[in-house]
Design an enzyme around this catalytic site. Structure first.
Site, PDB file in Angstrom:
ATOM      1  N   CYS A   1      -1.683 -13.876   4.949  1.00  0.00           N
ATOM      2  CA  CYS A   1      -0.330 -12.945   5.113  1.00  0.00           C
ATOM      3  C   CYS A   1       0.438 -13.494   5.945  1.00  0.00           C
ATOM      4  O   CYS A   1      -0.002 -14.106   7.130  1.00  0.00           O
ATOM      5  CB  CYS A   1      -1.119 -11.413   5.694  1.00  0.00           C
ATOM      6  SG  CYS A   1       0.127 -10.398   6.254  1.00  0.00           S
ATOM      7  N   THR A   2       1.778 -13.318   5.848  1.00  0.00           N
ATOM      8  CA  THR A   2       2.660 -14.196   6.526  1.00  0.00           C
ATOM      9  C   THR A   2       2.953 -13.660   8.112  1.00  0.00           C
ATOM     10  O   THR A   2       3.513 -14.345   8.824  1.00  0.00           O
ATOM     11  CB  THR A   2       4.164 -14.353   5.827  1.00  0.00           C
ATOM     12  OG1 THR A   2       4.554 -13.048   5.639  1.00  0.00           O
ATOM     13  CG2 THR A   2       3.963 -14.977   4.615  1.00  0.00           C
ATOM     14  N   HIS A   3       2.542 -12.498   8.530  1.00  0.00           N
ATOM     15  CA  HIS A   3       2.415 -11.883   9.593  1.00  0.00           C
ATOM     16  C   HIS A   3       1.480 -12.662  10.532  1.00  0.00           C
ATOM     17  O   HIS A   3       1.510 -12.601  11.908  1.00  0.00           O
ATOM     18  CB  HIS A   3       2.069 -10.209   9.612  1.00  0.00           C
ATOM     19  CG  HIS A   3       3.202  -9.474   9.196  1.00  0.00           C
ATOM     20  ND1 HIS A   3       3.676  -9.632   8.223  1.00  0.00           N
ATOM     21  CD2 HIS A   3       4.117  -8.615   9.978  1.00  0.00           C
ATOM     22  CE1 HIS A   3       4.674  -8.487   8.079  1.00  0.00           C
ATOM     23  NE2 HIS A   3       5.000  -8.080   8.966  1.00  0.00           N
TER      24      HIS A   3
ATOM     25  N   CYS B   1       6.416 -13.339   1.332  1.00  0.00           N
ATOM     26  CA  CYS B   1       5.311 -12.303   1.684  1.00  0.00           C
ATOM     27  C   CYS B   1       4.279 -12.610   0.439  1.00  0.00           C
ATOM     28  O   CYS B   1       4.705 -12.542  -0.618  1.00  0.00           O
ATOM     29  CB  CYS B   1       5.980 -10.891   1.514  1.00  0.00           C
ATOM     30  SG  CYS B   1       5.059  -9.467   1.410  1.00  0.00           S
ATOM     31  N   ASN B   2       2.881 -12.802   1.073  1.00  0.00           N
ATOM     32  CA  ASN B   2       1.951 -12.859  -0.091  1.00  0.00           C
ATOM     33  C   ASN B   2       1.573 -11.860  -0.879  1.00  0.00           C
ATOM     34  O   ASN B   2       1.453 -11.689  -2.014  1.00  0.00           O
ATOM     35  CB  ASN B   2       0.505 -13.113   0.696  1.00  0.00           C
ATOM     36  CG  ASN B   2       0.606 -14.527   1.341  1.00  0.00           C
ATOM     37  OD1 ASN B   2       0.217 -15.648   0.889  1.00  0.00           O
ATOM     38  ND2 ASN B   2       1.020 -14.648   2.556  1.00  0.00           N
ATOM     39  N   THR B   3       1.840 -10.487  -0.369  1.00  0.00           N
ATOM     40  CA  THR B   3       1.601  -9.311  -0.928  1.00  0.00           C
ATOM     41  C   THR B   3       2.594  -9.087  -2.162  1.00  0.00           C
ATOM     42  O   THR B   3       2.645  -8.783  -3.344  1.00  0.00           O
ATOM     43  CB  THR B   3       1.694  -8.148  -0.050  1.00  0.00           C
ATOM     44  OG1 THR B   3       0.756  -8.519   1.044  1.00  0.00           O
ATOM     45  CG2 THR B   3       1.041  -6.697  -0.751  1.00  0.00           C
TER      46      THR B   3
ATOM     47  N   ASP C   1      10.723 -10.288   3.634  1.00  0.00           N
ATOM     48  CA  ASP C   1       9.387 -10.069   3.735  1.00  0.00           C
ATOM     49  C   ASP C   1       9.457  -8.627   3.799  1.00  0.00           C
ATOM     50  O   ASP C   1      10.475  -7.929   4.100  1.00  0.00           O
ATOM     51  CB  ASP C   1       8.888 -10.700   4.898  1.00  0.00           C
ATOM     52  CG  ASP C   1       7.278 -10.146   5.175  1.00  0.00           C
ATOM     53  OD1 ASP C   1       6.470 -10.278   4.307  1.00  0.00           O
ATOM     54  OD2 ASP C   1       7.058 -10.200   6.347  1.00  0.00           O
ATOM     55  N   SER C   2       8.010  -8.052   3.903  1.00  0.00           N
ATOM     56  CA  SER C   2       7.933  -6.354   4.387  1.00  0.00           C
ATOM     57  C   SER C   2       8.770  -6.412   5.805  1.00  0.00           C
ATOM     58  O   SER C   2       8.739  -5.167   6.145  1.00  0.00           O
ATOM     59  CB  SER C   2       6.575  -6.032   4.352  1.00  0.00           C
ATOM     60  OG  SER C   2       5.935  -6.730   5.273  1.00  0.00           O
TER      61      SER C   2
ATOM     62  N   TYR D   1       3.465  -3.357   3.471  1.00  0.00           N
ATOM     63  CA  TYR D   1       3.357  -3.128   1.838  1.00  0.00           C
ATOM     64  C   TYR D   1       1.711  -3.082   1.839  1.00  0.00           C
ATOM     65  O   TYR D   1       1.689  -2.944   0.355  1.00  0.00           O
ATOM     66  CB  TYR D   1       4.140  -4.486   1.430  1.00  0.00           C
ATOM     67  CG  TYR D   1       5.550  -4.714   1.210  1.00  0.00           C
ATOM     68  CD1 TYR D   1       6.304  -3.602   1.492  1.00  0.00           C
ATOM     69  CD2 TYR D   1       6.263  -5.917   0.736  1.00  0.00           C
ATOM     70  CE1 TYR D   1       7.730  -3.679   1.169  1.00  0.00           C
ATOM     71  CE2 TYR D   1       7.413  -5.987   0.609  1.00  0.00           C
ATOM     72  CZ  TYR D   1       8.204  -4.993   0.919  1.00  0.00           C
ATOM     73  OH  TYR D   1       9.777  -5.034   0.780  1.00  0.00           O
ATOM     74  N   GLY D   2       1.107  -4.005   2.590  1.00  0.00           N
ATOM     75  CA  GLY D   2      -0.407  -4.495   2.078  1.00  0.00           C
ATOM     76  C   GLY D   2      -1.092  -3.363   1.665  1.00  0.00           C
ATOM     77  O   GLY D   2      -2.099  -3.777   0.961  1.00  0.00           O
TER      78      GLY D   2
END
Ligand code: DGL
Length: 269
Positions: A186-188, A72-74, A8-9, A40-41
């Site tokens: 978003c995974t965050h 990470c979705n982005t 992920d970012s 990253y978003g």
């Protein structure tokens, strides 16, 4: 005997790793947080693609991974197609905002979606929305700065941004026209679930995408007869970061309740 790579970012992918650990308890995982290059978003696709490539190449070369989870979705939206083309032998599992499950559970048919600007502007997301045309109304909210605030464990900024964005989306509730479901795209964001529930009410389901990803990973490995039935290593989890090791170490402690070592790694583009 090879591990599964997860990246992920930053710390957000730990919400996916949490689901992977539940679903695949005997596997070894190598987690990379690209915190030195997060977030990253709000970056362009080329940047996210280059970072995704650098990390995938490193995981393949250094850890001989048997599968890659893009947690990470982005990065999934910007890079998964190219990654699959360049690594055709490697099972690569991505994540998408849980719009389909949301359309399933929503009674009012009005669904809030919080995600990064990169995810919401992507072609992949547009196609997902298109595929659900007529099934529900989605209220889309780009959440600039929120992943970054969670990444920095800045509770005050996280709470302020959550309040700003949920207010901007409109009314949550179970009456006609109100949003009765919120997608955390978003995974965050699952790491701000408590703050969000306090703000929009405890009865609004917050849908994240970790579990479907973990199930899909299990399915793909089973198909390839690559699933481990018992633990074969005494080091089931390896953590690396391109940022500060203490930040990832603390996030692992906080969100996974695990004490771990974190190694610093450089992956230049
Ligand atoms: N966690 C990431 C996602 O799922 C991106 C957060 C960011 O770096 O902006 O989209």
């Amino acid at each position: 005997m090879c591990p599964i790579g997860v990246f992920d970012s930053g710390v957000g992918g730990l919400s996916v790793l949490r689901a992977l650990l539940q679903e695949l308890p005997h596997e070894q995982f190598v987690y990379v947080a690209d915190s030195g290059y997060a977030p990253y978003g709000e970056r362009n696709d080329d940047f996210v693609l280059q970072r995704s490539h650098a990390i995938a190449d490193w995981l393949i070369a250094q850890h001989h991974i048997k599968a890659l989870v893009v947690a990470c979705n982005t990065a999934t939206a910007a890079a998964i197609r190219v990654l699959r083309t360049t690594c055709p032998e490697l099972p690569i599992i991505g994540i998408e905002p849980a719009l389909k499950p949301a359309a399933h559970v929503s009674k009012t048919g009005v669904i809030g979606v919080m995600a990064t600007r990169g995810t919401l502007n992507s072609e992949k997301f547009r196609n997902l929305l298109e595929s659900l045309h007529g099934r529900a109304t989605f209220v889309l909210q780009p959440c600039d700065g929120l992943a970054d605030a969670i990444e920095r464990a800045d509770a005050i900024e996280t709470e302020a941004l959550c309040a700003q964005y949920t207010r901007a989306m409109g009314q949550f509730g179970s009456k006609d026209g109100e949003m009765d479901t919120l997608v955390l795209g978003c995974t965050h964001y699952p790491f701000s679930a408590k703050v969000l529930a306090d703000q929009i009410g405890p009865n609004i389901p917050l849908l994240e995408g970790g579990l479907p990803v973990a199930r899909q990973t299990r399915r793909l490995l089973a198909e390839q007869h690559a699933l481990l039935e018992e633990m074969t290593t005494n080091q089931p989890l390896l953590f690396y970061t391109t940022g500060h090791p203490d930040a990832l170490k603390e996030a692992v402690q906080r969100w996974l309740h695990l004490e771990t070592d974190v190694a610093s790694v450089q992956m230049n583009q």
